[in-house]
Structure formats: C-alpha cells, structure tokens
Design a protein around this motif. Structure first.
Motif, PDB file in Angstrom:
ATOM      1  N   THR A  10      15.654  21.060 -13.331  1.00  0.00           N
ATOM      2  CA  THR A  10      15.336  19.757 -12.730  1.00  0.00           C
ATOM      3  C   THR A  10      14.730  19.939 -11.348  1.00  0.00           C
ATOM      4  N   LYS A  11      15.278  20.873 -10.573  1.00  0.00           N
ATOM      5  CA  LYS A  11      14.742  21.163  -9.242  1.00  0.00           C
ATOM      6  C   LYS A  11      13.285  21.594  -9.318  1.00  0.00           C
ATOM      7  N   LYS A  12      12.995  22.432 -10.293  1.00  0.00           N
ATOM      8  CA  LYS A  12      11.636  22.950 -10.449  1.00  0.00           C
ATOM      9  C   LYS A  12      10.659  21.828 -10.772  1.00  0.00           C
ATOM     10  N   LYS A  13      11.071  20.928 -11.652  1.00  0.00           N
ATOM     11  CA  LYS A  13      10.229  19.787 -12.022  1.00  0.00           C
ATOM     12  C   LYS A  13       9.950  18.904 -10.814  1.00  0.00           C
ATOM     13  N   LEU A  14      10.990  18.655 -10.025  1.00  0.00           N
ATOM     14  CA  LEU A  14      10.828  17.823  -8.835  1.00  0.00           C
ATOM     15  C   LEU A  14       9.906  18.482  -7.813  1.00  0.00           C
ATOM     16  N   ALA A  15      10.036  19.794  -7.656  1.00  0.00           N
ATOM     17  CA  ALA A  15       9.199  20.517  -6.710  1.00  0.00           C
ATOM     18  C   ALA A  15       7.727  20.427  -7.098  1.00  0.00           C
ATOM     19  N   ILE A  16       7.461  20.583  -8.385  1.00  0.00           N
ATOM     20  CA  ILE A  16       6.081  20.482  -8.894  1.00  0.00           C
ATOM     21  C   ILE A  16       5.538  19.070  -8.665  1.00  0.00           C
ATOM     22  N   LYS A  17       6.356  18.076  -8.961  1.00  0.00           N
ATOM     23  CA  LYS A  17       5.956  16.671  -8.790  1.00  0.00           C
ATOM     24  C   LYS A  17       5.662  16.366  -7.328  1.00  0.00           C
ATOM     25  N   ASN A  18       6.518  16.817  -6.406  1.00  0.00           N
ATOM     26  CA  ASN A  18       6.338  16.539  -4.977  1.00  0.00           C
ATOM     27  C   ASN A  18       5.123  17.254  -4.412  1.00  0.00           C
ATOM     28  N   ASN A  19       4.829  18.436  -4.925  1.00  0.00           N
ATOM     29  CA  ASN A  19       3.654  19.170  -4.437  1.00  0.00           C
ATOM     30  C   ASN A  19       2.345  18.524  -4.836  1.00  0.00           C
ATOM     31  N   LYS A  20       2.386  17.734  -5.897  1.00  0.00           N
ATOM     32  CA  LYS A  20       1.186  17.032  -6.372  1.00  0.00           C
ATOM     33  C   LYS A  20       0.885  15.797  -5.539  1.00  0.00           C
ATOM     34  N   LYS A  21       1.893  15.281  -4.827  1.00  0.00           N
ATOM     35  CA  LYS A  21       1.746  14.038  -4.076  1.00  0.00           C
ATOM     36  C   LYS A  21       1.117  14.284  -2.710  1.00  0.00           C
TER      37      LYS A  21
ATOM     38  N   LYS B 214       0.816  -1.223   0.000  1.00  0.00           N
ATOM     39  CA  LYS B 214       0.000   0.000   0.000  1.00  0.00           C
ATOM     40  C   LYS B 214       0.846   1.268   0.000  1.00  0.00           C
ATOM     41  N   TYR B 215       2.164   1.118   0.252  1.00  0.00           N
ATOM     42  CA  TYR B 215       3.040   2.284   0.218  1.00  0.00           C
ATOM     43  C   TYR B 215       3.902   2.321  -1.049  1.00  0.00           C
ATOM     44  N   ILE B 216       3.596   1.495  -2.010  1.00  0.00           N
ATOM     45  CA  ILE B 216       4.320   1.500  -3.277  1.00  0.00           C
ATOM     46  C   ILE B 216       3.541   2.333  -4.289  1.00  0.00           C
ATOM     47  N   ASP B 217       4.172   3.364  -4.813  1.00  0.00           N
ATOM     48  CA  ASP B 217       3.534   4.250  -5.784  1.00  0.00           C
ATOM     49  C   ASP B 217       3.255   3.489  -7.075  1.00  0.00           C
ATOM     50  N   PRO B 218       1.987   3.408  -7.507  1.00  0.00           N
ATOM     51  CA  PRO B 218       1.652   2.623  -8.698  1.00  0.00           C
ATOM     52  C   PRO B 218       2.258   3.180  -9.987  1.00  0.00           C
ATOM     53  N   GLU B 219       2.541   4.488 -10.010  1.00  0.00           N
ATOM     54  CA  GLU B 219       3.105   5.089 -11.222  1.00  0.00           C
ATOM     55  C   GLU B 219       4.611   4.892 -11.317  1.00  0.00           C
ATOM     56  N   SER B 220       5.306   5.228 -10.234  1.00  0.00           N
ATOM     57  CA  SER B 220       6.774   5.166 -10.273  1.00  0.00           C
ATOM     58  C   SER B 220       7.335   3.838  -9.793  1.00  0.00           C
ATOM     59  N   GLY B 221       6.531   3.087  -9.008  1.00  0.00           N
ATOM     60  CA  GLY B 221       7.028   1.845  -8.419  1.00  0.00           C
ATOM     61  C   GLY B 221       7.890   2.084  -7.199  1.00  0.00           C
ATOM     62  N   GLN B 222       8.018   3.343  -6.770  1.00  0.00           N
ATOM     63  CA  GLN B 222       8.838   3.689  -5.609  1.00  0.00           C
ATOM     64  C   GLN B 222       8.096   3.387  -4.314  1.00  0.00           C
ATOM     65  N   PHE B 223       8.882   2.985  -3.312  1.00  0.00           N
ATOM     66  CA  PHE B 223       8.320   2.760  -1.982  1.00  0.00           C
ATOM     67  C   PHE B 223       8.232   4.092  -1.273  1.00  0.00           C
ATOM     68  N   ARG B 224       7.032   4.501  -0.851  1.00  0.00           N
ATOM     69  CA  ARG B 224       6.795   5.806  -0.239  1.00  0.00           C
ATOM     70  C   ARG B 224       6.630   5.656   1.275  1.00  0.00           C
TER      71      ARG B 224
END
Length: 201
Positions: A190-201, A147-157
């Motif tokens: 790259t930092k900006k892209k990551l910031a946008i991605k993290n804010n969506k989570k 339940k803590y594995i992101d279905p899109e990235s496959g990363q463990f959250r």
C-alpha cells in the motif's frame, strides 16, 4: 550535546498563520492575523482563536459573536503579515491589501475570497486567560476554492495552494509530503502504491 532549560514560553511551533475576518457590515469589516488557533473537537466541529483584548477585532468579534478563519498561502504572505501589524482602527485592510470580502453562507462576517479555505465560526464561549482571551467557536460552514479540488479523487489539495506556516516570528511555506495518517502501520504494498501516486501529482 545536552538539553537547555528555558523559562516557560509558547514554544509549540510551527503554527498556521491565518487571517480572521469579522464584522457584520462593510463599515466594520476587519481582518486580524492570528497564529494562536487550532482544532478543539470534530463532532461538533469546533475550533478556537486567541486574541489580545486590546486588538481592534476583539470587540468586533465579541459584539457580533462570529468570525471567519481564512487559511493563507505563499501568495498571501505579505497581506498576512501586514494585517497583523496594522490596526483596523487606522486602515481598511481589505482595501489596503486588495483583498475581496465575499459572502459567508451562515454568517454576516465576510470571507476573504483570495483564501483557499474559509471556515465560518459561531462564537460559543470566551475564556479570559491572561495576555490573550480564547474565543471558542463552532464551525457552521466551510468554503473551499474549487481550483484546489482534485477532479479525479474529489479531495481538497491545500498543498497545491502552498500554505503558509508561522514559527518563531518567521513565515514558511510548507514542504514535501512525507506520509499520511497511519502510514507507519501500512502494508509495504500500500505504501508503494501511495508513493507512486504522490509522485505523479
């Protein structure tokens, strides 16, 4: 303001507050709460726990040569503390805290099903140090809650589980993400892209 000099002490904080499960059968299953734990090596994957020789789990781990490091969360904070102040000589900690012993893949020692991540460890060496002895172990398997594995990235959250940390006798839930490894040298784009991605989570 200046600096104060204190007598030598264990001042590396915060630390993970983990529940270590051990035992080879239901009769001797036990849980010990530990903050003195960490990574030693990546290849092979190795870690350690430090345990006082008078603790009930000490002889169990020494006898069977294995243990499981179970990461803890905000929801497990009460059980984490309770398993640290009560002795397995007097209580069945799994039953008292309504925790579920589950099967390890590589060991006889149980995992704690309620933990988001269980690290199965095979004991390699015990180093006698002083108040605690260091149990050095090789990681032989890791069980992660799906339940803590992101279905899109496959990363463990693990952050979604609200992991628990220990500092100076107090428990804390970990807070806001401020960066990731290497962010100090990333390109601004790259930092900006990551910031946008993290804010969506």
């Amino acid at each position: 303001m200046g600096k104060q000099n204190w007598k030598p002490g264990t001042m590396v904080y915060p630390l993970p507050a983990v529940m270590v499960s051990c035992g080879a059968s239901k009769e001797d299953y036990n849980i010990i709460t530990i903050a003195w734990t960490g990574t030693i090596c990546t290849d092979p994957a190795m870690c350690y726990i430090s345990v006082r020789p008078n603790r009930h789990s000490y002889d169990i781990i020494k006898k069977h040569g294995e243990f499981v490091i179970n990461l803890t969360t905000k929801d497990l904070a009460y059980a984490t503390d309770w398993c640290g102040v009560k002795s397995g000589r007097d209580f069945n900690k799994f039953e008292e805290m309504n925790l579920t012993p589950g099967p390890s893949k590589m060991l006889k020692a149980p995992i704690i099903e309620e933990s988001p991540l269980s690290i199965e460890c095979k004991l390699k060496q015990i180093i006698e140090l002083g108040s605690h002895d260091m149990f050095i172990a090789e990681v032989v398997n890791v069980q992660a809650d799906e339940k803590y594995i992101d279905p899109e990235s496959g990363q463990f959250r693990l952050d979604k589980a609200q992991p628990l940390a220990y500092s100076h006798g107090h428990y804390y839930e970990l807070g806001k993400l401020i960066g990731r490894f290497g962010y100090s040298v990333m390109k601004k784009k790259t930092k900006k892209k990551l910031a946008i991605k993290n804010n969506k989570k």
